[in-house]
Design a protein around this motif. Structure first.
Motif, mmCIF file in Angstrom:
data_model
loop_
_atom_site.group_PDB
_atom_site.id
_atom_site.type_symbol
_atom_site.label_atom_id
_atom_site.label_comp_id
_atom_site.label_asym_id
_atom_site.label_seq_id
_atom_site.Cartn_x
_atom_site.Cartn_y
_atom_site.Cartn_z
ATOM 1 N N GLY A 97 0.776 -1.341 -0.223
ATOM 2 C CA GLY A 97 -0.113 -0.145 0.071
ATOM 3 C C GLY A 97 0.949 1.393 0.219
ATOM 4 N N ALA A 98 1.839 1.200 0.917
ATOM 5 C CA ALA A 98 2.684 2.416 0.909
ATOM 6 C C ALA A 98 3.472 2.756 -0.166
ATOM 7 C CB ALA A 98 3.892 2.221 1.934
ATOM 8 N N ASP A 99 3.614 1.485 -1.236
ATOM 9 C CA ASP A 99 4.550 1.778 -2.339
ATOM 10 C C ASP A 99 3.809 2.177 -3.430
ATOM 11 O OD1 ASP A 99 6.819 0.959 -1.227
ATOM 12 O OD2 ASP A 99 6.913 -0.900 -1.573
ATOM 13 N N TYR A 100 2.472 1.588 -3.525
ATOM 14 C CA TYR A 100 1.659 1.430 -4.830
ATOM 15 C C TYR A 100 0.356 2.282 -4.595
ATOM 16 C CZ TYR A 100 4.680 -1.849 -6.960
ATOM 17 O OH TYR A 100 5.758 -2.573 -7.454
ATOM 18 N N LEU A 155 0.516 4.822 9.092
ATOM 19 C CA LEU A 155 0.180 4.542 7.815
ATOM 20 C C LEU A 155 0.659 5.903 6.863
ATOM 21 C CD1 LEU A 155 -3.443 3.030 7.788
ATOM 22 C CD2 LEU A 155 -1.224 1.866 6.812
ATOM 23 N N LYS A 156 0.274 7.122 7.446
ATOM 24 C CA LYS A 156 0.671 8.415 6.773
ATOM 25 C C LYS A 156 2.294 8.292 7.064
ATOM 26 C CE LYS A 156 -3.314 10.022 6.320
ATOM 27 N NZ LYS A 156 -3.764 10.875 5.077
ATOM 28 N N GLU A 157 2.926 8.034 7.982
ATOM 29 C CA GLU A 157 4.532 7.772 8.256
ATOM 30 C C GLU A 157 5.058 6.871 6.934
ATOM 31 O OE1 GLU A 157 5.311 7.305 12.054
ATOM 32 O OE2 GLU A 157 5.023 9.275 12.741
ATOM 33 N N ARG A 158 4.286 5.858 6.822
ATOM 34 C CA ARG A 158 4.801 4.865 5.856
ATOM 35 C C ARG A 158 4.928 5.394 4.220
ATOM 36 N NH1 ARG A 158 4.866 -0.953 6.147
ATOM 37 N NH2 ARG A 158 4.326 -1.611 7.983
ATOM 38 N N VAL A 159 3.876 6.237 4.009
ATOM 39 C CA VAL A 159 3.810 6.954 2.896
ATOM 40 C C VAL A 159 4.848 7.971 2.589
ATOM 41 C CG1 VAL A 159 2.383 8.285 1.545
ATOM 42 C CG2 VAL A 159 1.517 6.253 2.502
ATOM 43 N N ALA A 160 4.959 8.727 3.826
ATOM 44 C CA ALA A 160 6.009 9.895 3.867
ATOM 45 C C ALA A 160 7.398 9.470 3.605
ATOM 46 C CB ALA A 160 5.756 10.821 4.870
ATOM 47 N N ALA A 161 7.693 8.207 4.348
ATOM 48 C CA ALA A 161 9.071 7.618 3.945
ATOM 49 C C ALA A 161 9.329 7.154 2.615
ATOM 50 C CB ALA A 161 9.096 6.419 5.103
ATOM 51 N N ASN A 162 8.289 7.193 1.818
ATOM 52 C CA ASN A 162 8.489 6.712 0.345
ATOM 53 C C ASN A 162 8.520 8.030 -0.546
ATOM 54 O OD1 ASN A 162 8.523 4.214 0.888
ATOM 55 N ND2 ASN A 162 6.685 3.679 -0.254
#
Length: 454
Positions: A229-232, A253-260
């Protein structure tokens, strides 16, 4: 219009609604198993309420004894039909990457996005659901294992995106009638993908989608699923965890996305709820209890009565809970087998029981009504929100403001009626509070959801 955060709202379209028992109500219509007008009305109702999209789900197994999996309309066919009757509403397609092929899905998705002028999204699921033997329906098509399904999902999604956006240049149509050239020379490109699971030459034989990026939706709880989810993905269908734990899960979850390197505000977190709505909260609770009473439950398990400290051989299950249960003496954790941890946003079982009696089944609930409530919560794996328009709007507003969610997937318990009630009663209340649109503000679903182009 208010500058407050805005809810994203989707509506689920299933032939008999979502509740496992509400189809038995005298007023419920079950012709949706064969009559498409029932769930076509869902699309019309959703657009009338300015909702973002309709989600029809999908199922590949054959399970005639599973209510929510029988006669499941093909969601691409449904969306194509319903899209012709709407102008702004989005349609969320669900596909299973463990069974389906990226080239065929890309063709369907690009066609639908063009025909709807950019109103599609794609929910990629990759669970190998053994119920109903879907493998038996797909013959010798090689299936991934529980381990390799994640790699296949990644490859599937990457290939779909490449086919959609790398096959053709935007200026592909030359339309040179005098020179005899319809397509601009060099405007198409083979993707020449050769991977572990798929070999796809390309190009796609459908023009590029209208949307710069068709939103991808992710669902699942495993670490690999969350990483996918965080990747795609641009949207996550999340379980509902309650306020305190929900805020923590939202932040992670938001932090996972920001880390990408992506904008977390463009990644939307949307849990599902089943709503039970009426003109007054008393009427809503009465309808909810009427549905609960339709459960085919012969007896209350002794473990449940033991958890409450009630010997049902001495007390009738029609007795009022608060008359026979000593709430203060409940052992913490006693109700854990009956009420999912997802619903636990409280300190202990005593507070949990008070919350359920106050907010859901009513303080006059009987032992049997309480048991029926917890059974329903376990089956649906999402909260049952019961009340009048103001109470349901309060629930949505609180969870939005506390950063537990960005929107909600709404599951009407039965057809027809509940979806129209939500649009007629709750949507105006949300609009008055400035947390939901009064008009569609974008022509595409990507624009309505405010997702990124990643």
């Amino acid at each position: 219009m208010s500058n407050r955060r805005k809810l994203r709202l989707g509506l689920a379209a299933y032939g008999t609604g979502w509740d496992l028992d509400a189809w038995r109500l005298p007023e419920a219509s079950n012709t949706g198993l064969r009559d498409p007008s029932v769930i076509l009305d869902i699309a019309r109702t959703a657009e009338r309420g300015k909702l973002d999209y309709v989600f029809a789900g999908s199922a590949l197994g054959s399970e005639p004894d599973r209510l929510n999996r029988i006669y499941r309309w093909d969601n691409f066919v449904y969306a194509g039909y319903a899209a012709a009757l709407t102008k702004n509403l989005g349609f969320l397609m669900s596909v299973n990457s463990s069974f389906e092929h990226p080239y065929g899905i890309a063709r369907q998705l690009a066609t639908l996005d063009n025909f709807t002028a950019g109103r599609t999204a794609l929910n990629v699921v990759f669970g190998i659901d053994r119920d109903g033997d879907p493998i038996g329906n797909y013959g010798k098509n090689p299936m991934p294992t529980e381990t390799t399904k994640y790699d296949r999902a990644r490859e599937f999604t990457a290939v779909v995106n490449r086919l959609l956006y790398e096959s053709w240049d935007d200026d592909l149509l030359l339309d040179d009638k005098a020179g005899g050239a319809l397509i601009r020379p060099g405007s198409w490109h083979q993707i020449d993908h050769h991977g572990e699971h798929f070999d796809v030459r390309g190009p796609l034989n459908v023009p590029p989608p209208v949307q710069p990026h068709i939103p991808i939706v992710q669902v699942g709880l495993s670490e690999e699923s969350l990483r996918f989810g965080a990747d795609y993905a641009q949207v996550r269908f999340s379980p509902y965890f309650g306020i305190s734990r929900g805020k923590e899960e939202y932040r992670k979850l938001k932090e996972r996305v920001a880390a990408n390197g992506r904008d977390p505000e463009k990644f939307k977190i949307i849990p599902g709820i089943t709503f039970y709505l009426a003109g007054t909260t008393r009427e809503a609770v009465a309808k909810f209890n009427e549905i609960n009473a339709l459960q085919l439950t012969e007896e209350i398990p002794s473990a449940f009565s033991a958890a409450l400290g009630v010997d049902l051989s001495r007390v009738r299950d029609t007795e009022r809970v608060l008359d026979v249960v000593d709430v203060e003496s409940l052992d913490d954790g006693a109700l854990k087998p009956f009420i999912s941890d997802r619903a636990r946003d409280v300190k202990n079982d005593r507070e949990l029981l008070r919350q359920v009696l106050t907010a859901q089944v009513g303080e006059d609930a009987t032992l049997r009504e309480l048991y029926q409530y917890v059974q329903r919560s376990r089956h649906e794996q999402q909260p049952a929100v019961v009340g009048d328009a103001a109470k349901i709007a309060d629930w949505l507003e609180e969870n939005l403001e506390e950063h537990v969610l960005d929107g909600v997937q709404l599951f009407p318990p039965y057809h027809r009626g509940p979806a129209d009630l939500f649009v007629d009663l709750v949507v105006p209340e949300l609009q008055r509070r400035g947390i939901f649109r009064t008009e569609y503000e974008a022509p595409t679903l990507q624009g309505l959801l405010d997702t990124d182009d990643y």
